[in-house]
Design an enzyme around this catalytic site. Structure first.
Site, short mmCIF file in Angstrom:
data_model
loop_
_atom_site.label_atom_id
_atom_site.label_comp_id
_atom_site.label_asym_id
_atom_site.label_seq_id
_atom_site.Cartn_x
_atom_site.Cartn_y
_atom_site.Cartn_z
N MET A 108 -9.15 7.93 -0.16
CA MET A 108 -10.00 8.50 1.17
C MET A 108 -10.31 10.05 0.99
O MET A 108 -9.65 10.81 0.25
CB MET A 108 -9.09 8.61 2.66
CG MET A 108 -8.38 7.10 2.72
SD MET A 108 -7.51 7.28 4.42
CE MET A 108 -6.59 5.39 4.20
N SER A 119 0.76 -1.08 -0.02
CA SER A 119 -0.12 0.09 0.06
C SER A 119 1.05 1.40 -0.04
O SER A 119 1.67 1.39 1.10
CB SER A 119 -1.08 0.13 1.37
OG SER A 119 -1.31 1.33 1.40
N ASP A 156 -4.82 3.70 -1.72
CA ASP A 156 -5.87 3.87 -0.89
C ASP A 156 -6.40 5.49 -1.01
O ASP A 156 -5.71 6.27 -0.83
CB ASP A 156 -5.25 3.93 0.56
CG ASP A 156 -5.01 2.42 1.05
OD1 ASP A 156 -5.92 1.80 0.99
OD2 ASP A 156 -4.02 2.12 1.36
N ASP A 188 -6.35 -6.37 4.95
CA ASP A 188 -5.68 -4.87 4.58
C ASP A 188 -5.60 -4.21 6.14
O ASP A 188 -6.95 -4.16 6.65
CB ASP A 188 -6.69 -4.37 3.72
CG ASP A 188 -6.00 -2.64 3.34
OD1 ASP A 188 -4.87 -2.47 4.03
OD2 ASP A 188 -6.67 -1.88 2.62
N HIS A 229 -8.44 0.86 -3.84
CA HIS A 229 -9.45 0.75 -2.56
C HIS A 229 -10.01 2.13 -2.17
O HIS A 229 -9.38 3.11 -1.71
CB HIS A 229 -8.61 0.25 -1.62
CG HIS A 229 -9.18 0.19 -0.26
ND1 HIS A 229 -8.72 -0.25 0.86
CD2 HIS A 229 -10.61 0.10 0.12
CE1 HIS A 229 -9.58 -0.23 1.92
NE2 HIS A 229 -10.72 0.13 1.59
N MET A 278 -11.27 -5.81 6.02
CA MET A 278 -10.34 -4.81 6.80
C MET A 278 -9.88 -5.43 8.10
O MET A 278 -10.86 -5.77 8.96
CB MET A 278 -11.15 -3.51 6.96
CG MET A 278 -11.30 -2.81 5.83
SD MET A 278 -9.78 -2.11 4.62
CE MET A 278 -8.88 -1.48 5.88
N MET A 285 -12.12 4.42 -0.16
CA MET A 285 -12.64 4.74 0.99
C MET A 285 -13.49 5.94 0.95
O MET A 285 -12.93 7.03 1.61
CB MET A 285 -11.76 4.68 2.26
CG MET A 285 -11.18 3.25 2.56
SD MET A 285 -9.53 3.34 3.40
CE MET A 285 -8.61 3.18 2.05
N HIS A 337 -1.31 -1.49 -4.18
CA HIS A 337 -2.65 -1.08 -3.65
C HIS A 337 -2.70 0.40 -3.35
O HIS A 337 -1.58 0.94 -2.71
CB HIS A 337 -2.42 -1.76 -2.07
CG HIS A 337 -3.92 -1.63 -1.41
ND1 HIS A 337 -5.06 -2.37 -1.69
CD2 HIS A 337 -4.17 -0.65 -0.32
CE1 HIS A 337 -5.86 -1.92 -0.91
NE2 HIS A 337 -5.61 -0.88 0.08
#
Ligand code: DX5
Ligand code: ZN
Length: 224
Positions: free
Chosen positions: A40, A11, A38, A178, A69, A140, A71, A36
């Site tokens: 957000m 990540s 992330d 993760d 991913h 998660m 979020m 990966h």
């Protein structure tokens, strides 16, 4: 014991954002299978990270598929943009979408692999009615929002429950995990059924991402 076959997905959340190209090249040399990413938004989770322009820039330098991913709230608004930017895998939180079946179907129609993500407090049965269409499930093992948090031990049981839901539906979709994965617990999560392993802090937290990626893989393949 499982066959211990798995993919490693560093990540970049814990990478040096001023040198992302260098850090991605390092983990790829170390044996990363996926990158990966992330995303957000400061609403679904407290933190704010990156959006499609950065994914597009990463795509230019990465040689491994991008596992994005999301979020974020209302992820449907951004699916097309992320896939166009280069996301080959896109996962959305079960908790963030009112019409999960529609969202997963849309990701697949756009040409990406569709993943459903479960927060630690969301039960495995939340997947039951989409188990037939998911390309992968992300469990998660921390509450999302930040890198470097501690692994929640119940996640091992959660992996087994998710596997049971998928098996009951006749699905062989892989399970990704993760949060809080390191050399000490990576063997246990693989044994519990995870086959895509995300690691942020364990890869980028100590200044040697290439060596840390190799060490994580070795920690699984080493005889117990
Ligand atoms: C957490 C993110 C993770 C995070 C993992 O909200 O989804 O991908 O980067 O980082 P570590 O491995 O440090 O827990
Ligand atoms: Zn993540």
């Amino acid at each position: 014991m499982n066959a211990r076959r798995f993919m490693l997905a560093p990540s970049i959340l814990s990478a040096d954002f001023a040198s992302l190209g260098r850090d991605i090249a390092a983990v790829e040399r170390g044996g990363a299978d996926l990158i990966h990413v992330d995303v957000m938004d400061g609403h679904f989770v407290p933190n704010i990270t990156i959006g499609p322009p950065v994914v597009r820039a990463i795509k230019r330098v990465a040689t491994r598929p991008l596992d994005v991913h999301l979020m974020i709230e209302e992820p449907d608004r951004y699916l097309e943009e992320f896939v166009e930017a280069g996301a080959q895998m896109v996962s959305v939180h079960v908790e963030a979408v009112p019409h999960l079946h529609r969202t997963l179907t849309r990701i697949k129609q756009l040409g990406a692999r569709a993943g459903a993500v479960l927060n630690p407090s969301t039960p495995a049965v939340a997947l039951e009615d989409v188990a037939g269409i998911v390309d992968f499930v992300l469990v998660m093992s921390v509450n999302p929002g930040f890198g470097g948090q501690e692994f929640i031990p119940h996640s091992l049981e959660k992996l087994r429950r998710v596997q049971a839901v998928l098996t009951a539906a006749g699905s062989s979709a892989p399970i990704e995990i993760d949060g809080g994965i390191d050399a000490a617990n990576i063997g246990a999560v693989v044994d519990a059924g995870a086959s895509i392993i995300v690691a942020g802090n364990a890869v980028f937290g100590h200044g040697e991402p290439e060596a840390a990626t190799r060490a994580l893989r070795a920690a699984v393949t080493a005889p117990a």
